[in-house]
Scaffold this active site. Structure first.
Site, PDB file in Angstrom:
ATOM      1  N   HIS A   1      -1.700  -0.090   5.944  1.00 35.80           N
ATOM      2  CA  HIS A   1      -1.600   1.137   5.157  1.00 35.80           C
ATOM      3  C   HIS A   1      -1.736   2.325   6.088  1.00 35.80           C
ATOM      4  O   HIS A   1      -2.019   2.162   7.271  1.00 35.80           O
ATOM      5  CB  HIS A   1      -2.621   1.171   4.009  1.00 35.80           C
ATOM      6  CG  HIS A   1      -4.040   1.416   4.419  1.00 35.80           C
ATOM      7  ND1 HIS A   1      -4.839   0.462   4.990  1.00 35.80           N
ATOM      8  CD2 HIS A   1      -4.816   2.534   4.331  1.00 35.80           C
ATOM      9  CE1 HIS A   1      -6.049   0.969   5.223  1.00 35.80           C
ATOM     10  NE2 HIS A   1      -6.059   2.229   4.837  1.00 35.80           N
TER      11      HIS A   1
ATOM     12  N   HIS B   1      -3.045   6.446   6.960  1.00 32.90           N
ATOM     13  CA  HIS B   1      -3.981   7.536   6.707  1.00 32.90           C
ATOM     14  C   HIS B   1      -3.246   8.830   6.998  1.00 32.90           C
ATOM     15  O   HIS B   1      -2.575   8.952   8.020  1.00 32.90           O
ATOM     16  CB  HIS B   1      -5.215   7.427   7.619  1.00 32.90           C
ATOM     17  CG  HIS B   1      -6.180   6.376   7.167  1.00 32.90           C
ATOM     18  ND1 HIS B   1      -7.283   6.014   7.901  1.00 32.90           N
ATOM     19  CD2 HIS B   1      -6.205   5.620   6.037  1.00 32.90           C
ATOM     20  CE1 HIS B   1      -7.945   5.067   7.242  1.00 32.90           C
ATOM     21  NE2 HIS B   1      -7.316   4.798   6.123  1.00 32.90           N
TER      22      HIS B   1
ATOM     23  N   GLU C   1      -0.427   7.652   0.775  1.00 38.22           N
ATOM     24  CA  GLU C   1      -0.633   6.538   1.701  1.00 38.22           C
ATOM     25  C   GLU C   1       0.402   5.449   1.409  1.00 38.22           C
ATOM     26  O   GLU C   1       0.636   5.120   0.255  1.00 38.22           O
ATOM     27  CB  GLU C   1      -2.051   5.960   1.553  1.00 38.22           C
ATOM     28  CG  GLU C   1      -3.123   6.874   2.119  1.00 38.22           C
ATOM     29  CD  GLU C   1      -4.476   6.171   2.285  1.00 38.22           C
ATOM     30  OE1 GLU C   1      -4.586   4.952   2.054  1.00 38.22           O
ATOM     31  OE2 GLU C   1      -5.445   6.872   2.663  1.00 38.22           O
TER      32      GLU C   1
HETATM   33 ZN   LIG Z   1      -7.604   3.507   4.618  1.00 37.23          ZN
END
Ligand SMILES: [Zn+2]
Length: 134
Positions: A82, A84, A24
């Site tokens: 962020h 996924h 990530e």
């Molecule tokens: Zn997350």
């Protein structure tokens, strides 16, 4: 209505880096908030301390550095982003905990090519609009 305003080049860079990474990716959105509108003026990538494909964490020292960058440039940290990996762009249980600590905008991009911005309101996750600017 609250919304996140972000330049296409910034969003594209985040999506692109997310696709190229096995873990990530994460970082901060710097800019200004004006009447419920969050304008991103700069993005700062940070390391994912956990080096994990299913969760992320930013080192506190690196966070401090980002605060200093923001202060120097007269900007605020208006959000966190962020990625996924191969899963939808909705906040995970762990993200929800993080959102309780970082009560700003959470931009989540998925390597599937989708993205969304979220805030916490009265303890509940709310998706807000994302407006892409030139
Ligand atoms: Zn997350």
């Amino acid at each position: 209505m609250k919304a996140l305003y972000i330049k296409g080049v910034h969003l594209y860079e985040i999506l692109q880096r997310a696709k190229e990474s096995k873990v990530e990716i994460c970082g901060f959105l710097l800019g200004q908030e004006r009447e419920d509108r969050f304008f991103v003026e700069e993005i700062v990538f940070t390391k994912n301390k956990l080096d994990s494909p299913i969760e992320f964490e930013v080192d506190p020292l690196e966070t401090l550095e980002v605060f200093q960058i923001a202060e120097k440039e007269g900007l605020e940290i208006i959000g966190i982003f962020h990625s996924h990996i191969n899963s939808p762009h909705y906040p995970s249980g762990k993200d929800l905990k993080g959102m309780n600590l970082w009560r700003n905008v959470w931009l989540i991009v998925s390597t599937l090519g989708t993205y969304g911005a979220f805030i916490l309101k009265n303890g509940e996750i709310k998706e807000i609009g994302v407006v892409i600017l030139d």
